[in-house]
Design an enzyme around this catalytic site. Sequence first.
Site, PDB file in Angstrom:
ATOM      1  N   ARG A 173       0.823  -1.217   0.000  1.00 51.60           N
ATOM      2  CA  ARG A 173       0.000   0.000   0.000  1.00 51.60           C
ATOM      3  C   ARG A 173       0.854   1.264   0.000  1.00 51.60           C
ATOM      4  NH1 ARG A 173      -3.595  -0.375   4.934  1.00 51.60           N
ATOM      5  NH2 ARG A 173      -1.691  -1.285   5.729  1.00 51.60           N
ATOM      6  N   ASN A 227      -6.055  -2.886   2.296  1.00 50.65           N
ATOM      7  CA  ASN A 227      -5.995  -4.327   2.509  1.00 50.65           C
ATOM      8  C   ASN A 227      -7.410  -4.864   2.613  1.00 50.65           C
ATOM      9  OD1 ASN A 227      -3.204  -4.490   2.584  1.00 50.65           O
ATOM     10  ND2 ASN A 227      -3.088  -4.403   4.799  1.00 50.65           N
TER      11      ASN A 227
END
Length: 88
Positions: free
Chosen positions: A18, A36
């Site tokens: 990320r 996520n």
Amino acid sequence: MERRHVIVRGTVQGVFFRASCESEANRLGVTGWVANRPDGSVEGAFEGSAEAVDQLVKWCRVGPPRAEVTDVEVTEQEPVGEIGFEVR
């Protein structure tokens, strides 16, 4: 302006996917978000020029050095006017 929704599968959590995606998006001038998912995948939505969004999707197929991407599901969506890029 284009928008793509992606789901990235493989070893993509716990490998800075990320944060690395956010850096790449900022470099390319792409807005949107990345998060996520409970199943171990990473989901995101990217908005920007067709070329920039294509480059970020291409990056997602490899990810950061410790990632092992096995599949990237890409869906085109209508742009919603995202501002900035957010890690969720």
